[in-house]
Motif scaffolding. Structure first.
Motif, PDB file in Angstrom:
ATOM      1  N   ARG A 138      20.732 -25.130  43.590  1.00 43.72           N
ATOM      2  CA  ARG A 138      19.435 -25.724  43.954  1.00 43.72           C
ATOM      3  C   ARG A 138      18.259 -24.802  43.640  1.00 43.72           C
ATOM      4  N   LEU A 139      18.548 -23.571  43.263  1.00 47.53           N
ATOM      5  CA  LEU A 139      17.500 -22.632  42.895  1.00 47.53           C
ATOM      6  C   LEU A 139      17.027 -22.917  41.472  1.00 47.53           C
TER       7      LEU A 139
ATOM      8  N   ARG B 232      21.234 -18.191  40.434  1.00 53.76           N
ATOM      9  CA  ARG B 232      21.182 -19.624  40.122  1.00 53.76           C
ATOM     10  C   ARG B 232      22.577 -20.209  39.964  1.00 53.76           C
TER      11      ARG B 232
ATOM     12  N   ARG C 226      25.202 -19.166  41.587  1.00 53.81           N
ATOM     13  CA  ARG C 226      25.769 -19.239  42.936  1.00 53.81           C
ATOM     14  C   ARG C 226      25.080 -20.294  43.788  1.00 53.81           C
ATOM     15  N   HIS C 227      23.813 -20.555  43.475  1.00 51.44           N
ATOM     16  CA  HIS C 227      23.018 -21.503  44.272  1.00 51.44           C
ATOM     17  C   HIS C 227      22.325 -22.472  43.316  1.00 51.44           C
TER      18      HIS C 227
ATOM     19  N   LEU D  34      16.993 -19.011  51.014  1.00 52.14           N
ATOM     20  CA  LEU D  34      18.129 -19.932  50.981  1.00 52.14           C
ATOM     21  C   LEU D  34      18.712 -20.158  52.374  1.00 52.14           C
TER      22      LEU D  34
END
Length: 222
Positions: free
Chosen positions: A118-119, A113, A115-116, A85
């Protein structure tokens, strides 16, 4: 080894490696001419290794889909994904395939996922007949990917932020279809190896029609 003439090195290496390949080929019924070509092709590639630290990274380029295969990686995957990331290459798609994990890998991935966003997470529950686990996981991830290039890696790999941009730059400069990197293995804890991609190598500076040499930690292809 620099004091030894290259022809002697080449012949010695070829003889040593071919003896091992010859035994394996005989056991598995593989044509020896094909096995010999594979060894020779690998030896030629080894003479042309490039350190990616010498390559200026790209700051723009095609979308690269990173596909991570993970099986029972609850203790290592968060650190590995955090390094992905933080990669500086801007056009990056991140896909993690949870391959039938029985530990807390799924929980860690769900937390990351959230928290992020785009994952992307793909979950494998069963292994079809005729497949090896990791190959199947990577194939599913590739089927999900939308990028122009695929980068296959493992869940316990730590990425130096510029490595993807450097790899993309080298592929563009050398007109490559396939590139594999050798990681720098660092002793992180007693009896446990982690991978830190700060030292890289590239085997094939020209397009080839025969054999490709791969590293499971870092393989990128058009």
């Amino acid at each position: 080894w620099r004091d030894v003439r290259p022809p002697r090195i080449a012949v010695g290496k070829f003889r040593t490696r071919f003896e091992g390949v010859e035994r394996l080929a005989t056991e598995r019924g593989i044509d020896l001419r094909t096995a010999g070509l594979a060894v020779l092709d690998a030896l030629i590639g080894e003479t042309q290794i490039i350190d990616l630290r010498t390559v200026t990274p790209e700051d723009t380029g095609p979308v690269i889909s990173v596909v991570v295969a993970a099986r029972n990686e609850a203790h290592t995957i968060e650190q590995g994904l955090a390094s992905l990331l933080a990669v500086s290459y801007p056009a990056l798609e991140l896909i993690v395939v949870n391959d039938r994990s029985t530990d807390d890998t799924a929980l860690v991935l769900e937390q990351m996922r959230h928290r992020h966003p785009r994952l992307q997470v793909v979950t494998v529950t069963d292994l079809p007949n005729g497949w090896l686990g990791k190959n199947h996981a990577l194939a599913l991830g590739a089927a999900t990917a939308k990028g122009d290039m695929f980068l296959f890696t493992d869940a316990d790999v730590l990425f130096e932020p510029s490595v993807v941009g450097r790899a993309a730059a080298l592929m563009r400069q050398r007109h490559l279809d396939h590139l594999t990197a050798l990681p720098d293995f660092a002793q992180a804890e007693a009896d446990e190896q982690q991978v830190n991609l700060t030292q890289f190598s590239q085997f094939y500076p020209e397009k080839r029609d025969f054999f490709l040499e791969n590293s499971g930690q870092f393989t990128i292809s058009n």
